[in-house]
Design an enzyme around this catalytic site. Structure first.
Site, mmCIF file in Angstrom:
data_model
loop_
_atom_site.group_PDB
_atom_site.id
_atom_site.type_symbol
_atom_site.label_atom_id
_atom_site.label_comp_id
_atom_site.label_asym_id
_atom_site.label_seq_id
_atom_site.Cartn_x
_atom_site.Cartn_y
_atom_site.Cartn_z
ATOM 1 N N ALA A 299 -25.806 13.130 28.590
ATOM 2 C CA ALA A 299 -24.629 13.559 29.346
ATOM 3 C C ALA A 299 -23.439 12.640 29.076
ATOM 4 O O ALA A 299 -22.315 13.103 28.829
ATOM 5 C CB ALA A 299 -24.943 13.599 30.837
ATOM 6 N N VAL B 88 -35.904 12.410 27.213
ATOM 7 C CA VAL B 88 -36.401 13.748 26.894
ATOM 8 C C VAL B 88 -35.175 14.677 26.831
ATOM 9 O O VAL B 88 -34.060 14.230 27.033
ATOM 10 C CB VAL B 88 -37.408 14.263 27.955
ATOM 11 C CG1 VAL B 88 -38.777 13.688 27.751
ATOM 12 C CG2 VAL B 88 -36.907 13.994 29.363
ATOM 13 N N LYS C 239 -34.102 26.743 16.316
ATOM 14 C CA LYS C 239 -34.863 27.378 17.395
ATOM 15 C C LYS C 239 -34.369 28.816 17.563
ATOM 16 O O LYS C 239 -33.175 29.030 17.780
ATOM 17 C CB LYS C 239 -34.659 26.568 18.692
ATOM 18 C CG LYS C 239 -35.261 27.220 19.917
ATOM 19 C CD LYS C 239 -35.048 26.401 21.173
ATOM 20 C CE LYS C 239 -35.441 27.177 22.409
ATOM 21 N NZ LYS C 239 -35.079 26.506 23.663
ATOM 22 N N PRO D 161 -36.414 35.875 22.973
ATOM 23 C CA PRO D 161 -35.623 35.529 21.790
ATOM 24 C C PRO D 161 -34.157 35.267 22.122
ATOM 25 O O PRO D 161 -33.645 35.764 23.134
ATOM 26 C CB PRO D 161 -35.732 36.792 20.937
ATOM 27 C CG PRO D 161 -35.936 37.908 21.914
ATOM 28 C CD PRO D 161 -36.568 37.326 23.148
ATOM 29 N N LEU E 178 -28.125 14.895 34.756
ATOM 30 C CA LEU E 178 -29.145 14.820 35.807
ATOM 31 C C LEU E 178 -28.562 14.373 37.140
ATOM 32 O O LEU E 178 -29.110 14.700 38.195
ATOM 33 C CB LEU E 178 -30.266 13.873 35.365
ATOM 34 C CG LEU E 178 -30.982 14.312 34.063
ATOM 35 C CD1 LEU E 178 -31.947 13.230 33.590
ATOM 36 C CD2 LEU E 178 -31.716 15.628 34.267
ATOM 37 N N THR F 178 -32.192 24.467 29.729
ATOM 38 C CA THR F 178 -30.827 24.714 30.205
ATOM 39 C C THR F 178 -30.025 23.458 30.560
ATOM 40 O O THR F 178 -28.815 23.545 30.758
ATOM 41 C CB THR F 178 -30.875 25.630 31.442
ATOM 42 O OG1 THR F 178 -31.960 25.224 32.284
ATOM 43 C CG2 THR F 178 -31.065 27.064 31.038
HETATM 44 P P1 FAD Z 1 -30.180 9.741 31.460
HETATM 45 O O1 FAD Z 1 -30.705 10.060 30.118
HETATM 46 O O2 FAD Z 1 -31.153 9.268 32.488
HETATM 47 O O3 FAD Z 1 -29.047 8.652 31.276
HETATM 48 C C1 FAD Z 1 -28.606 7.873 32.335
HETATM 49 C C2 FAD Z 1 -27.738 6.766 31.806
HETATM 50 O O4 FAD Z 1 -27.204 6.043 32.891
HETATM 51 C C3 FAD Z 1 -28.473 5.754 30.931
HETATM 52 O O5 FAD Z 1 -27.666 5.377 29.846
HETATM 53 C C4 FAD Z 1 -28.677 4.576 31.863
HETATM 54 O O6 FAD Z 1 -28.773 3.362 31.182
HETATM 55 C C5 FAD Z 1 -27.377 4.657 32.666
HETATM 56 N N1 FAD Z 1 -27.459 3.964 33.943
HETATM 57 C C6 FAD Z 1 -28.184 4.301 35.041
HETATM 58 N N2 FAD Z 1 -27.999 3.382 35.996
HETATM 59 C C7 FAD Z 1 -27.141 2.457 35.509
HETATM 60 C C8 FAD Z 1 -26.583 1.241 36.005
HETATM 61 N N3 FAD Z 1 -26.876 0.787 37.212
HETATM 62 N N4 FAD Z 1 -25.750 0.564 35.196
HETATM 63 C C9 FAD Z 1 -25.443 0.990 33.960
HETATM 64 N N5 FAD Z 1 -25.942 2.122 33.440
HETATM 65 C C10 FAD Z 1 -26.787 2.831 34.199
HETATM 66 N N6 FAD Z 1 -32.752 19.429 28.824
HETATM 67 C C11 FAD Z 1 -32.611 20.370 27.877
HETATM 68 O O7 FAD Z 1 -31.512 20.891 27.698
HETATM 69 N N7 FAD Z 1 -33.671 20.732 27.111
HETATM 70 C C12 FAD Z 1 -34.917 20.245 27.301
HETATM 71 O O8 FAD Z 1 -35.836 20.588 26.562
HETATM 72 C C13 FAD Z 1 -35.109 19.311 28.351
HETATM 73 N N8 FAD Z 1 -36.324 18.803 28.632
HETATM 74 C C14 FAD Z 1 -36.479 17.951 29.704
HETATM 75 C C15 FAD Z 1 -37.754 17.555 30.104
HETATM 76 C C16 FAD Z 1 -37.905 16.753 31.231
HETATM 77 C C17 FAD Z 1 -39.276 16.368 31.677
HETATM 78 C C18 FAD Z 1 -36.778 16.290 31.939
HETATM 79 C C19 FAD Z 1 -36.931 15.395 33.122
HETATM 80 C C20 FAD Z 1 -35.519 16.670 31.518
HETATM 81 C C21 FAD Z 1 -35.352 17.521 30.437
HETATM 82 N N9 FAD Z 1 -34.100 17.967 30.065
HETATM 83 C C22 FAD Z 1 -33.960 18.913 29.083
HETATM 84 C C23 FAD Z 1 -32.907 17.439 30.712
HETATM 85 C C24 FAD Z 1 -32.275 16.396 29.795
HETATM 86 O O9 FAD Z 1 -33.223 15.386 29.495
HETATM 87 C C25 FAD Z 1 -31.052 15.785 30.451
HETATM 88 O O10 FAD Z 1 -30.203 16.799 30.905
HETATM 89 C C26 FAD Z 1 -30.278 14.944 29.485
HETATM 90 O O11 FAD Z 1 -31.105 14.028 28.838
HETATM 91 C C27 FAD Z 1 -29.163 14.210 30.184
HETATM 92 O O12 FAD Z 1 -29.635 13.128 30.901
HETATM 93 P P2 FAD Z 1 -28.552 12.165 31.541
HETATM 94 O O13 FAD Z 1 -27.677 11.667 30.453
HETATM 95 O O14 FAD Z 1 -27.932 12.870 32.675
HETATM 96 O O15 FAD Z 1 -29.423 10.983 32.151
#
Ligand code: FAD
Length: 500
Positions: free
Chosen positions: A17, A49, A80, A98, A334, A345
């Site tokens: 994100a 992930v 895909k 599909p 997230l 999604t």
């Molecule tokens: P994160 O990857 O958790 O990143 C959070 C960031 O915040 C990290 O850089 C961390 O270091 C930083 N951070 C947190 N706290 C602090 C702090 N105190 N100080 C400094 N930095 C901090 N999505 C899909 O589209 N397709 C899929 O197939 C899919 N599979 C998934 C399977 C699972 C089991 C899960 C749980 C999720 C899946 N997702 C999927 C969702 C996808 O993984 C997330 O939408 C995507 O990775 C974005 O994550 P994020 O960047 O929001 O959070």
């Protein structure tokens, strides 16, 4: 530039994100005139992930000017064509959702109506046999869709599988080249001004990073949007009871398939995502119905190759942040909510959030009208995705476990119930507002899981039967013929985008 323009943006978090937001904002905001800093902590890390995507990501890549082959090379990516669902409607059944349409509409009637009408008179193969993407996927073939709308190849639609860590790294290179500054460090506090807006974040080393607009990409914890602003969360676990996952990569058993597979098990499902260099696997389950050690054992027993790492456990609660945008904090990824990855999604929801933020971009006066509209639109987008994912659980005939009995019997949101009623009477479906999944997607899951409408539309009934049969036969043959001439997926990758 106006005196009210936002000049300092702070992105909190460097997962998918954070780096998607950084790459997009640095590309699209005033030619780099805005100061964008991204704070992330290597010590905390990312969720690691999120490797399967859906077709709109192509538009995101194009918006950033990304060369698709270079992107796939850098992320060990594959193509895909959709998702194969195994054991969902009932154990032993399989169907394909599909990308792209089924067949072609005929004399103003939706293709699925034509299909349903003919299926009343003769035994037809499943509707997926009228999909260009399925014809290619079943044969392990891939080619990019052609521009000639008369050819079936124009109906093929695709997305990607990629390595999540490499994707964030790839976007980081783009964002940094466009002026984003990365700050390494753990945020320990956020400082608010008198109006409740966040004015800066403080890091463990004492450094403060100030900004006017904060994008919270800190993952499930929602460092600013929840821990600081206490925005609240709409919990959807009564409809989506899965709340855990365990993930492990393994060796590829052969050439990568151009599709994701989702196999249902007694208390959830397992994903299988083929990349160039490995297979991504994960078991999603409901902890109320399955113990974690049993989940891990089940996952490991289903691997098709040697595990390449130790299994990793993840916890989540399905739902949505009540306001994705609160004060001067916009949550993405997230931190804004989570619908389990059954239809891949989440990355799309990030993309959608970025697009909506850009179209409602505030200035330093933060007109509430923009915030409210953003929140309204994101609520709709999230709820539509939620309904589509719930459908997979509700539309089952499985009765082999407490989990499936619970899902089959549960009440669903009114919005989904209304959609199901319309479908069940005469096979009608309507795409509204910002809905991500169109008619073909709903038809794929509904018919794939054995929900056949009682009747069809009068207009479908009125079509000449001989013409209808002829149209169906011709379409069916054209997809198969086209697929036979396409390159093998592995050959296409080797020629266009192999990571080496
Ligand atoms: P994160 O990857 O958790 O990143 C959070 C960031 O915040 C990290 O850089 C961390 O270091 C930083 N951070 C947190 N706290 C602090 C702090 N105190 N100080 C400094 N930095 C901090 N999505 C899909 O589209 N397709 C899929 O197939 C899919 N599979 C998934 C399977 C699972 C089991 C899960 C749980 C999720 C899946 N997702 C999927 C969702 C996808 O993984 C997330 O939408 C995507 O990775 C974005 O994550 P994020 O960047 O929001 O959070």
């Amino acid at each position: 530039m106006s005196e009210h323009d936002i000049q300092k943006i702070v992105i909190v978090g460097g997962g998918t994100a954070g780096w998607m937001a950084a790459a997009a904002l640095s590309t699209l905001l005033k030619n780099g005139a805005v100061d964008i800093r991204l704070v992330e902590s290597d010590e905390i890390g990312t969720v690691g992930v999120g490797e399967a995507t859906i077709p709109p990501l192509i538009a995101f890549n194009n918006m950033l000017g990304i060369n698709e082959d270079a992107f796939l090379k850098a992320t060990m990516g594959t193509f895909k064509l959709g998702i194969e669902f195994v054991d969902w409607g009932a154990a032993g059944e399989r169907y394909f959702h599909p990308f792209g349409p089924h067949g072609q509409d005929f004399q103003g009637v939706h293709f699925h109506q034509l299909y349903l009408r003919e299926a009343r008179n003769s035994a037809l193969p499943p509707i997926q046999q009228w999909s260009m993407s399925v014809a290619a996927a079943e044969r392990g073939r891939f080619a990019r869709p052609g521009p000639d709308a008369r050819l079936p190849l124009s109906q093929l639609a695709y997305a990607f599988h990629f390595d999540a860590g490499l994707y964030a790294a790839f976007l980081r290179t783009i964002a940094e080249a466009r002026g984003v500054r990365r700050i390494e460090g753990r945020i320990v506090d956020a400082i608010q001004s008198a109006n409740g807006f966040v004015s800066s974040v403080r890091l463990a080393d004492g450094q403060t990073v100030d900004g006017e607009l904060f994008i919270d990409c800190s993952g499930f914890r929602g460092l600013l949007i929840e821990e600081k602003l206490g925005t609240g969360y709409d919990d959807w676990s009564r409809w989506l009871p899965c709340d855990r996952a365990v993930a492990v990569p393994c060796q590829l058993p052969g050439a990568p398939d151009p599709f994701t597979r989702s196999t249902a098990h007694k208390a959830g499902w397992q994903w299988r995502i083929p990349l160039q260099h490995r297979m991504g696997n994960g078991l999603v389950y409901a902890s109320a119905f399955l113990e974690s050690d049993e989940a891990e054992a089940l996952l490991l027993s289903n691997l098709e190759g040697k595990p390449l790492a130790d299994p990793r456990s993840l916890r989540f609660t399905a739902g949505r942040r009540l306001n994705a945008w609160n004060a001067n904090v916009v949550s993405l990824g997230l931190s804004s909510g989570f619908v389990e990855p059954l239809e891949s999604t989440s990355i799309h929801l990030i993309q959608s959030g970025i697009a909506k933020l850009l179209s409602l971009f505030p200035d330093r006066r933060f007109d509430p009208v923009e915030r409210d509209e953003y929140n309204r639109q994101m609520q709709t987008v999230f709820e539509d995705v939620r309904d589509f994912v719930i459908l997979h659980y509700k539309a089952t005939r499985r009765d082999d476990s407490d989990f499936w009995n619970h899902c089959r019997a549960m009440e669903v949101p009114d919005s989904l119930a209304a959609k199901l009623d319309l479908w069940q009477s005469k096979g009608r479906l309507f795409r509204e507002g910002f809905e991500l999944f169109g008619t073909a997607s709903w038809v794929a899951v509904l018919l794939g899981q054995g929900i056949v409408p009682a009747d069809i539309e009068p207009a479908a009934d009125a079509i000449n039967p001989a013409m209808a049969r002829d149209a169906l036969e011709k379409m069916h043959a054209s997809y198969a013929r086209m697929a036979e001439h396409m390159p093998r997926h592995a050959d296409f990758i080797a020629q266009a985008c192999a990571a080496g």
